[in-house]
Structure formats: structure tokens, C-alpha cells
Scaffold this active site. Structure first.
Site, short mmCIF file in Angstrom:
data_model
loop_
_atom_site.label_atom_id
_atom_site.label_comp_id
_atom_site.label_asym_id
_atom_site.label_seq_id
_atom_site.Cartn_x
_atom_site.Cartn_y
_atom_site.Cartn_z
N ASP A 90 19.84 1.58 -17.69
CA ASP A 90 20.84 0.46 -18.07
C ASP A 90 21.00 0.75 -19.43
O ASP A 90 20.10 1.40 -20.23
CB ASP A 90 19.98 -0.90 -18.04
N GLY A 92 21.32 -1.17 -22.31
CA GLY A 92 20.70 -2.15 -23.37
C GLY A 92 21.40 -3.31 -23.70
O GLY A 92 21.26 -4.21 -24.55
N PHE A 94 22.60 -5.67 -21.71
CA PHE A 94 21.81 -7.18 -21.16
C PHE A 94 20.78 -7.32 -22.20
O PHE A 94 20.48 -8.80 -22.46
CB PHE A 94 21.45 -6.88 -19.70
N ASP A 144 27.86 -2.90 -22.45
CA ASP A 144 28.62 -4.14 -22.09
C ASP A 144 28.26 -5.41 -22.66
O ASP A 144 27.25 -5.59 -23.51
CB ASP A 144 28.65 -4.42 -20.50
N GLN A 208 32.44 -7.23 -15.83
CA GLN A 208 32.08 -8.50 -16.32
C GLN A 208 33.12 -9.66 -15.87
O GLN A 208 34.08 -9.26 -14.92
CB GLN A 208 31.93 -8.43 -17.56
N GLY A 236 26.41 -9.37 -14.93
CA GLY A 236 26.92 -10.98 -15.17
C GLY A 236 26.88 -11.84 -14.05
O GLY A 236 27.31 -12.99 -13.96
N ASP A 285 18.79 -3.71 -8.43
CA ASP A 285 17.50 -3.47 -9.22
C ASP A 285 16.82 -4.96 -9.48
O ASP A 285 17.74 -5.83 -9.70
CB ASP A 285 17.41 -2.83 -10.49
N CYS A 323 3.39 -3.91 7.79
CA CYS A 323 3.69 -2.94 6.61
C CYS A 323 2.67 -1.83 6.64
O CYS A 323 1.64 -1.89 7.13
CB CYS A 323 3.58 -3.65 5.39
N CYS A 325 1.93 0.12 4.03
CA CYS A 325 1.45 0.58 2.53
C CYS A 325 -0.01 0.64 2.59
O CYS A 325 -0.69 -0.01 3.35
CB CYS A 325 2.10 -0.20 1.58
N CYS A 328 -1.87 -2.96 2.87
CA CYS A 328 -1.62 -3.70 3.96
C CYS A 328 -2.57 -2.70 5.22
O CYS A 328 -3.30 -3.37 6.04
CB CYS A 328 -0.45 -3.66 4.48
N HIS A 354 2.49 -3.28 -2.62
CA HIS A 354 3.29 -4.01 -1.32
C HIS A 354 4.63 -4.32 -1.59
O HIS A 354 5.64 -4.21 -0.58
CB HIS A 354 2.21 -5.09 -0.66
ZN LIG Z 1 2.25 -3.39 2.38
#
Ligand SMILES: [Zn+2]
Length: 392
Positions: A90, A92, A94, A144, A208, A236, A285, A323, A325, A328, A354
Site C-alpha cells: 500500500d 502510505g 491511507f 492517494d 476515490q 475510500g 485485504d 476446517c 488448519c 482445528c 485459523h
Molecule cells: Zn481452522
């Protein structure tokens, strides 16, 4: 390089492949946030185990600490943070507009106070572009001017106009760096295993315009006139306005957007991902999975679970039975609750792990539903379970 191929659609929802210097990314995709060159509590191996393909890092934070020259000396951002898959930085913008502390804005850029040592610094479109070039992420973002969610039309217009002027300057500087092979500071260009210097990074513009459709529409038209881009970010939104306003804006913008990858910045709660993919968004993100994870809040198919709650004290079940992972497949809810009550660091890692895996799997499920051309029914069923609603 930087090619985006859409392979299936289901209404406005689409799935595709984005080719970047450090690998390919299947969209829709969720990007975990590694603000300071680290996704909090997770190692690169942890991240790989979640299936994450693209990670975000932040220009402002890495510029104020440790400084981009340090990162460059240690082999640029990929090597510095031990992540060999694609990265996005990004710009910067923001951060300098949202972090506490005094700042001064003029046409040239923004002067601000470092949150680390209080020193005065200046970010301009050219500097933000140079810093990102040195960091060496696959995708850099234009610098921006971000305004709060409720900004009136005049304020949003002013910020949009400045963002467009700054985009032109970012584009010009990025092109110079690309042509020169990366001599941002007169030093040697860093090696890139999978890409020559001319193709190692692309620059994406940020749209924007606040919550004003006419400004967004005009901004989009003028961005497309300014260059041939490989992707487009929508900034934005998700900055304090009601969610219905954001969804409505996405819905109205969608028919006007080109066939580029569309990145909705800062959005990452599960219900927002589903709603935005339904409206044609490809990349996301958000710090939510790791921040919430550290607070003991976990995403599950039946909605968020607070692992600190007393009801989990003797619960032998996994956090999320669907899940795969490490968290889990290894631990009970009772054990995870114990870690949080005892303030053991492992708890922070396990819930962060997780939550990131949950959003990566959610994106996988959405891609599969799009390929079946059944996104609408899939989303209705997903909402019924996650939000406990009877209707879509
Ligand atoms: Zn998990």
C-alpha cells in the site's frame, strides 16, 4: 506478466488468474495484512499453510521503521520477510491521512510526524513510488488522498482531483524507474529470481470519490484515460459509512468497471467478502482475521465465536469442524480457551492462523461456486448459516 485472465463468471461475480513476478494468484483472493513486513503472530510457513498467495505490506510503516534502505540492503522485501510468493505494498496514503499526529497537506505531498520517533517526514507521489520500488513488491499502489466516509461532495471532489494529479506523477515516476532498471537511489538494482528489472513491479491506481457516484464515475473515466493499467483499486470505502452505502456504490460502479482485477481496499469481514464478490470484486485485504484472532474471536461457518466464553471451557470440539488448519485439526475449543485465559502466546498464533485459513477457504469456496455458475444460491446458503438469516 501482470496478465489477468477471467475463467468463469456467475452474474457479476468472476474467478480468474492474475500472473505476477513471484507467482500466480487465483481470484477472488483474500490478502493477509503484514503491515510492518510481518503478518502478526504468523511465520511465512504458517502463511503458506493457510494457502495465502498474496500478502500486503505497508509503505508508510516500513519507511518510518526500519527504512526502505535497510530493507533493500537485506535483499528487498520478499527476502527481508521470508515470503517468496507475490506481495502488494500500500502507498502510505491511507496511513498519513488516518494516523494520529499533525500533518500538513499541499499539492506537492504530505508532511507528517513519524509515529515511531516524532521526526518530520514528507511523502510525495514520487517518494511513495520510489520507496515501493525499492521494497520491490509485485504490485505497488499509487499515493492517494483519502477522506473520511461521510465527506461532503466538495471535500471528496478536492481529494479526487488531487488523487488524479498525484496518480499522473506516480505513473511518470514508476515508468522512469522501470525504464532505468531500478536505480531509485543510485544504487544497484536488486536481483529478482523470476523477473527482469523491467517487469518486476506494476503500479495500480486507486479510485476515490467518497460515497458520491458521480465523482467515482468521473474518477474512473479519468484514471482510464491516464494510462493502461494492470489493475484497479477502489479506495475510500469501508471507512465509516454504512455497509449498505458501500454495497450500493459497488453495485452501481460494477457495470462501468473495465476487465481489470478489482481490489477493494481494507475490506475483509466474511459477509463483506461475499457481498463484494457478488458485486464483481476480485481482491481484498483486511487486518480483521489477525486482529480479531488476537482478541479471541474466530470466524466459523456458523458465525463468529468468542473462544473466551465460559461455554467453551470443557468443549472437546474443534473450533471449526469443517476446517483443515493446524488449530482445528489439533486442538479442542477447551484448550484454545485455556490458552487465552492463561494469556499464552500460542493462542494468538492459533486463532490468527485459523482466521486467515478461514478467509482463504471462503475465497476458494466462492471460486468453486462461480465455476458452477451458482454463486447466488451458494451465497444465500452461506448467509443463512453464517448470519443465521432465513433469506439472502
Ligand atoms: Zn481452522
Amino acid at each position: 506478466m501482470f496478465e489477468f485472465v477471467i475463467s468463469a463468471t456467475s452474474g457479476p461475480a468472476r474467478t480468474g488468474t492474475l500472473t505476477l513476478p513471484h507467482g500466480t494468484v487465483e481470484t477472488p483472493v483474500f490478502m493477509p495484512v503484514g503491515t510492518q513486513g510481518s503478518v502478526r503472530a504468523l511465520s511465512p510457513n504458517d502463511l503458506r499453510s493457510t494457502g495465502a498467495t498474496l500478502v500486503l505490506a505497508n509503505t508508510y510503516h516500513l519507511h518510518v521503521r526500519p527504512g526502505e534502505q535497510v530493507v533493500e540492503k537485506l535483499g528487498a522485501l520478499h527476502r527481508f520477510m521470508g515470503w517468496d510468493r507475490p506481495l502488494l505494498t500500500d502507498s502510505g496514503g491511507f496511513q498519513v491521512f488516518s494516523l494520529e499526529g499533525s500533518r500538513r497537506l499541499d499539492e506537492d505531498g504530505v508532511e507528517f510526524q513519524s509515529h515511531v520517533d516524532g521526526s518530520r517526514r514528507t511523502l510525495t507521489p514520487e517518494r511513495a513510488t520510489e520507496i515501493q520500488w525499492v521494497l520491490g513488491a509485485d504490485i505497488a499502489m499509487a499515493f492517494d488522498h483519502v477522506v473520511p466516509g461521510g465527506a461532503d461532495a466538495a471535500t471528496a471532489r478536492d481529494a479526487l482531483e488531487r488523487t488524479l494529479r498525484w496518480l499522473e506523477r506516480c505513473g511518470k515516476r514508476h515508468e522512469e524507474l522501470r525504464r532505468s532498471g531500478g536505480q531509485a537511489d543510485g544504487g544497484a538494482a536488486t536481483d529478482r529470481p523470476s523477473a527482469g528489472p523491467h517487469v518486476r513491479q506494476t503500479l495500480w491506481p486507486i479510485l476515490q470519490g467518497g460515497t458520491h457516484l458521480e465523482l467515482r464515475t468521473e474518477g474512473l473515466r479519468r484514471i482510464l484515460e491516464l494510462g493502461s493499467w494492470t489493475g484497479l483499486a477502489i479506495g475510500g470505502l469501508s471507512v465509516g459509512e454504512p455497509k449498505a452505502v458501500m454495497y450500493d456504490m459497488l453495485e452501481r460502479l460494477e457495470p462501468k468497471l473495465p476487465a481489470l482485477p478489482r481490489y477493494l481496499m481494507g475490506v475483509g469481514f466474511p459477509e463483506d467478502l461475499v457481498a463484494a464478490v457478488e458485486r464483481g470484486v476480485d481482491l481484498f485485504d483486511c487486518v480483521a482475521p489477525t486482529r480479531n484472532g488476537r482478541n479471541g474471536s474466530a470466524f466459523t461457518p456458523d458465525g463468529p465465536v468468542n473462544i473466551r466464553n465460559a461455554e467453551h471451557r470443557e468443549d472437546p470440539r474443534p473450533l471449526d469442524a469443517t476446517c483443515d488448519c493446524e488449530t482445528c485439526t489439533t486442538f479442542s475449543r477447551g484448550y484454545l480457551r485455556h490458552l487465552f485465559m492463561a494469556e499464552e502466546l500460542l493462542g494468538l498464533r492459533l486463532l490468527s492462523l485459523h482466521n486467515v485459513r478461514y478467509l482463504v477457504r471462503l475465497a476458494e469456496a466462492m471460486r468453486a461456486a462461480i465455476r458452477r455458475n451458482a454463486f447466488g444460491p451458494w451465497a444465500a446458503e452461506w448467509r443463512r448459516r453464517y448470519l443465521h438469516t432465513g433469506t439472502a
